[in-house]
Motif scaffolding. Structure first.
Motif, PDB file in Angstrom:
ATOM      1  N   GLU A  43      97.283  60.531 -48.138  1.00 29.36           N
ATOM      2  CA  GLU A  43      97.596  61.886 -48.594  1.00 29.36           C
ATOM      3  C   GLU A  43      97.146  62.923 -47.568  1.00 29.36           C
ATOM      4  O   GLU A  43      97.851  63.907 -47.315  1.00 29.36           O
ATOM      5  CB  GLU A  43      96.938  62.138 -49.962  1.00 29.36           C
ATOM      6  N   PHE A  44      95.983  62.696 -46.961  1.00 26.73           N
ATOM      7  CA  PHE A  44      95.502  63.614 -45.918  1.00 26.73           C
ATOM      8  C   PHE A  44      96.544  63.742 -44.804  1.00 26.73           C
ATOM      9  O   PHE A  44      96.887  64.839 -44.382  1.00 26.73           O
ATOM     10  CB  PHE A  44      94.172  63.126 -45.334  1.00 26.73           C
ATOM     11  N   GLU A  45      97.032  62.594 -44.352  1.00 31.37           N
ATOM     12  CA  GLU A  45      97.994  62.603 -43.248  1.00 31.37           C
ATOM     13  C   GLU A  45      99.269  63.349 -43.640  1.00 31.37           C
ATOM     14  O   GLU A  45      99.804  64.145 -42.862  1.00 31.37           O
ATOM     15  CB  GLU A  45      98.319  61.177 -42.822  1.00 31.37           C
ATOM     16  N   ARG A  46      99.739  63.116 -44.862  1.00 32.40           N
ATOM     17  CA  ARG A  46     100.950  63.802 -45.326  1.00 32.40           C
ATOM     18  C   ARG A  46     100.752  65.316 -45.318  1.00 32.40           C
ATOM     19  O   ARG A  46     101.580  66.069 -44.813  1.00 32.40           O
ATOM     20  CB  ARG A  46     101.317  63.332 -46.734  1.00 32.40           C
ATOM     21  N   LEU A  47      99.615  65.768 -45.848  1.00 33.18           N
ATOM     22  CA  LEU A  47      99.346  67.204 -45.907  1.00 33.18           C
ATOM     23  C   LEU A  47      99.043  67.785 -44.527  1.00 33.18           C
ATOM     24  O   LEU A  47      99.449  68.906 -44.217  1.00 33.18           O
ATOM     25  CB  LEU A  47      98.166  67.475 -46.858  1.00 33.18           C
ATOM     26  N   GLU A  48      98.339  67.013 -43.715  1.00 34.08           N
ATOM     27  CA  GLU A  48      97.936  67.511 -42.401  1.00 34.08           C
ATOM     28  C   GLU A  48      99.147  67.833 -41.523  1.00 34.08           C
ATOM     29  O   GLU A  48      99.105  68.745 -40.717  1.00 34.08           O
ATOM     30  CB  GLU A  48      97.026  66.481 -41.731  1.00 34.08           C
ATOM     31  N   ARG A  49     100.219  67.088 -41.698  1.00 31.95           N
ATOM     32  CA  ARG A  49     101.418  67.323 -40.902  1.00 31.95           C
ATOM     33  C   ARG A  49     102.022  68.703 -41.173  1.00 31.95           C
ATOM     34  O   ARG A  49     102.755  69.240 -40.358  1.00 31.95           O
ATOM     35  CB  ARG A  49     102.468  66.243 -41.186  1.00 31.95           C
ATOM     36  N   GLY A  75      84.252  47.422 -24.009  1.00 39.62           N
ATOM     37  CA  GLY A  75      84.289  46.286 -24.938  1.00 39.62           C
ATOM     38  C   GLY A  75      84.456  46.786 -26.359  1.00 39.62           C
ATOM     39  O   GLY A  75      83.801  46.299 -27.280  1.00 39.62           O
ATOM     40  N   LEU A  76      85.357  47.753 -26.526  1.00 41.88           N
ATOM     41  CA  LEU A  76      85.464  48.456 -27.801  1.00 41.88           C
ATOM     42  C   LEU A  76      86.923  48.776 -28.103  1.00 41.88           C
ATOM     43  O   LEU A  76      87.706  49.098 -27.198  1.00 41.88           O
ATOM     44  CB  LEU A  76      84.658  49.757 -27.697  1.00 41.88           C
ATOM     45  N   ARG A  77      87.268  48.681 -29.382  1.00 43.68           N
ATOM     46  CA  ARG A  77      88.615  49.058 -29.809  1.00 43.68           C
ATOM     47  C   ARG A  77      88.553  49.645 -31.208  1.00 43.68           C
ATOM     48  O   ARG A  77      87.563  49.472 -31.927  1.00 43.68           O
ATOM     49  CB  ARG A  77      89.550  47.853 -29.801  1.00 43.68           C
ATOM     50  N   GLY A  78      89.624  50.348 -31.579  1.00 39.58           N
ATOM     51  CA  GLY A  78      89.676  50.929 -32.916  1.00 39.58           C
ATOM     52  C   GLY A  78      90.957  51.712 -33.107  1.00 39.58           C
ATOM     53  O   GLY A  78      91.740  51.896 -32.175  1.00 39.58           O
ATOM     54  N   VAL A  79      91.162  52.155 -34.322  1.00 38.24           N
ATOM     55  CA  VAL A  79      92.324  52.979 -34.649  1.00 38.24           C
ATOM     56  C   VAL A  79      91.796  54.320 -35.160  1.00 38.24           C
ATOM     57  O   VAL A  79      91.183  54.381 -36.231  1.00 38.24           O
ATOM     58  CB  VAL A  79      93.225  52.299 -35.711  1.00 38.24           C
ATOM     59  N   LEU A  80      92.031  55.352 -34.375  1.00 37.27           N
ATOM     60  CA  LEU A  80      91.532  56.699 -34.681  1.00 37.27           C
ATOM     61  C   LEU A  80      92.419  57.358 -35.731  1.00 37.27           C
ATOM     62  O   LEU A  80      93.643  57.336 -35.611  1.00 37.27           O
ATOM     63  CB  LEU A  80      91.510  57.518 -33.385  1.00 37.27           C
ATOM     64  N   ASP A  81      91.811  57.973 -36.747  1.00 33.74           N
ATOM     65  CA  ASP A  81      92.580  58.624 -37.809  1.00 33.74           C
ATOM     66  C   ASP A  81      93.556  59.659 -37.251  1.00 33.74           C
ATOM     67  O   ASP A  81      94.723  59.689 -37.600  1.00 33.74           O
ATOM     68  CB  ASP A  81      91.649  59.310 -38.809  1.00 33.74           C
ATOM     69  N   MET A  82      93.033  60.539 -36.395  1.00 35.70           N
ATOM     70  CA  MET A  82      93.892  61.592 -35.838  1.00 35.70           C
ATOM     71  C   MET A  82      93.227  62.128 -34.575  1.00 35.70           C
ATOM     72  O   MET A  82      92.002  62.097 -34.460  1.00 35.70           O
ATOM     73  CB  MET A  82      94.044  62.735 -36.853  1.00 35.70           C
ATOM     74  N   HIS A  83      94.022  62.568 -33.643  1.00 39.12           N
ATOM     75  CA  HIS A  83      93.479  63.371 -32.557  1.00 39.12           C
ATOM     76  C   HIS A  83      94.468  64.461 -32.222  1.00 39.12           C
ATOM     77  O   HIS A  83      95.665  64.362 -32.526  1.00 39.12           O
ATOM     78  CB  HIS A  83      93.065  62.537 -31.343  1.00 39.12           C
ATOM     79  N   VAL A  84      93.936  65.530 -31.668  1.00 39.45           N
ATOM     80  CA  VAL A  84      94.751  66.682 -31.315  1.00 39.45           C
ATOM     81  C   VAL A  84      94.761  66.778 -29.802  1.00 39.45           C
ATOM     82  O   VAL A  84      93.702  66.798 -29.169  1.00 39.45           O
ATOM     83  CB  VAL A  84      94.185  67.978 -31.936  1.00 39.45           C
ATOM     84  N   VAL A  85      95.964  66.822 -29.249  1.00 37.37           N
ATOM     85  CA  VAL A  85      96.118  66.961 -27.805  1.00 37.37           C
ATOM     86  C   VAL A  85      96.435  68.434 -27.527  1.00 37.37           C
ATOM     87  O   VAL A  85      97.410  68.975 -28.040  1.00 37.37           O
ATOM     88  CB  VAL A  85      97.255  66.057 -27.273  1.00 37.37           C
ATOM     89  N   GLU A  94      88.010  62.361 -37.257  1.00 36.91           N
ATOM     90  CA  GLU A  94      87.767  61.220 -38.129  1.00 36.91           C
ATOM     91  C   GLU A  94      87.694  61.736 -39.556  1.00 36.91           C
ATOM     92  O   GLU A  94      86.993  62.710 -39.832  1.00 36.91           O
ATOM     93  CB  GLU A  94      86.465  60.511 -37.703  1.00 36.91           C
ATOM     94  N   VAL A  95      88.426  61.105 -40.442  1.00 34.75           N
ATOM     95  CA  VAL A  95      88.542  61.563 -41.821  1.00 34.75           C
ATOM     96  C   VAL A  95      87.648  60.711 -42.704  1.00 34.75           C
ATOM     97  O   VAL A  95      87.675  59.479 -42.617  1.00 34.75           O
ATOM     98  CB  VAL A  95      90.017  61.468 -42.283  1.00 34.75           C
ATOM     99  N   LYS A  96      86.872  61.372 -43.553  1.00 36.19           N
ATOM    100  CA  LYS A  96      85.946  60.650 -44.432  1.00 36.19           C
ATOM    101  C   LYS A  96      86.124  61.111 -45.869  1.00 36.19           C
ATOM    102  O   LYS A  96      86.333  62.297 -46.132  1.00 36.19           O
ATOM    103  CB  LYS A  96      84.493  60.903 -43.997  1.00 36.19           C
ATOM    104  N   TYR A  97      86.013  60.151 -46.767  1.00 39.88           N
ATOM    105  CA  TYR A  97      86.036  60.485 -48.191  1.00 39.88           C
ATOM    106  C   TYR A  97      84.614  60.354 -48.703  1.00 39.88           C
ATOM    107  O   TYR A  97      84.182  59.282 -49.116  1.00 39.88           O
ATOM    108  CB  TYR A  97      86.989  59.573 -48.971  1.00 39.88           C
ATOM    109  N   THR A  98      83.873  61.431 -48.611  1.00 43.75           N
ATOM    110  CA  THR A  98      82.499  61.443 -49.094  1.00 43.75           C
ATOM    111  C   THR A  98      82.189  62.830 -49.646  1.00 43.75           C
ATOM    112  O   THR A  98      82.642  63.841 -49.103  1.00 43.75           O
ATOM    113  CB  THR A  98      81.496  61.065 -47.976  1.00 43.75           C
ATOM    114  N   ALA A  99      81.420  62.836 -50.728  1.00 36.81           N
ATOM    115  CA  ALA A  99      81.046  64.102 -51.348  1.00 36.81           C
ATOM    116  C   ALA A  99      79.827  64.715 -50.678  1.00 36.81           C
ATOM    117  O   ALA A  99      79.539  65.891 -50.864  1.00 36.81           O
ATOM    118  CB  ALA A  99      80.772  63.890 -52.834  1.00 36.81           C
ATOM    119  N   SER A 100      79.111  63.909 -49.915  1.00 43.50           N
ATOM    120  CA  SER A 100      77.910  64.419 -49.250  1.00 43.50           C
ATOM    121  C   SER A 100      78.239  64.846 -47.819  1.00 43.50           C
ATOM    122  O   SER A 100      79.377  64.747 -47.373  1.00 43.50           O
ATOM    123  CB  SER A 100      76.809  63.361 -49.261  1.00 43.50           C
TER     124      SER A 100
END
Length: 190
Positions: A43-49, A75-85, A94-100
């Motif tokens: 949902e974040f991605e849909r709205l962020e667009r 020696g590292l890999r990953g899939v980044l939620d979003m980046h802005v060029v 990086e998107v987090k679902y946390t209340a704190s």
């Protein structure tokens, strides 16, 4: 060995997660919190667009979502939620679902993604963002030389834990164990 960026987040949350992932793999229970978090990311991605970049205090830039990144050097890999060029460089989000507030594990996960972006684009990354879905708050995280050094130390410690097959102590924050998907494998936590 190539580690995942998420390993840094998990190691800082509780090193036993690394043990249960690499040394003595167990079936990981998918919790309702994990399912809900994944749905919220979509949902974040849909709205962020549809949004402007005002939350990041940017006037211009192109969003890129779920970018796979890998660095043989780190020696590292990953899939980044979003980046802005932007015309000035790349900014990881990086998107987090946390209340704190964001934790240190979130901060250093973002720093690791910044390091991967630096390798991918060949440009330094000076800061990035942690976006908290429930509050829609954006936290700016500076990408400092000390933060990069900390991530490199964490990668060495994680690789050492795996190589030595060391069963680490549980996190000192017992509250983290309450809804941990690995709780049933730890006989010494409440």
């Amino acid at each position: 060995m190539t580690l995942k960026v998420g390993d840094i987040k998990q190691y800082l949350y509780c090193p036993r997660i690394i043990y249960y992932t690499y040394v003595a793999p167990v079936d990981r229970k998918v919790t309702p919190k994990m399912v809900y978090g994944k749905e919220e990311h979509i949902e974040f991605e849909r709205l962020e667009r549809r949004r402007t970049l005002r939350a990041y205090r940017l006037a211009e830039g192109e969003r890129r979502f779920r970018t796979p990144l890998e660095s043989p050097r780190l020696g590292l890999r990953g899939v980044l939620d979003m980046h802005v060029v932007t015309s000035l460089g790349c900014l990881p989000v990086e998107v987090k679902y946390t209340a704190s507030r964001p934790g240190l594990n979130h901060k250093y996960q973002l720093v690791a993604y910044a390091m991967l972006l630096e390798d991918a684009y060949g440009k330094p990354v000076r800061h990035g963002y942690l976006y908290l879905i429930p509050s829609k708050n954006v936290y700016v995280v500076e990408i400092t030389p000390n933060a990069r050094a900390f991530v490199r130390r964490m990668l060495l410690q994680i690789a050492d834990l795996i190589r030595r097959e060391t069963f680490p102590p549980a996190t000192r924050r017992a509250g983290r164990c309450v809804d941990c998907e690995y709780r049933r494998f730890c006989g010494d936590v409440v």
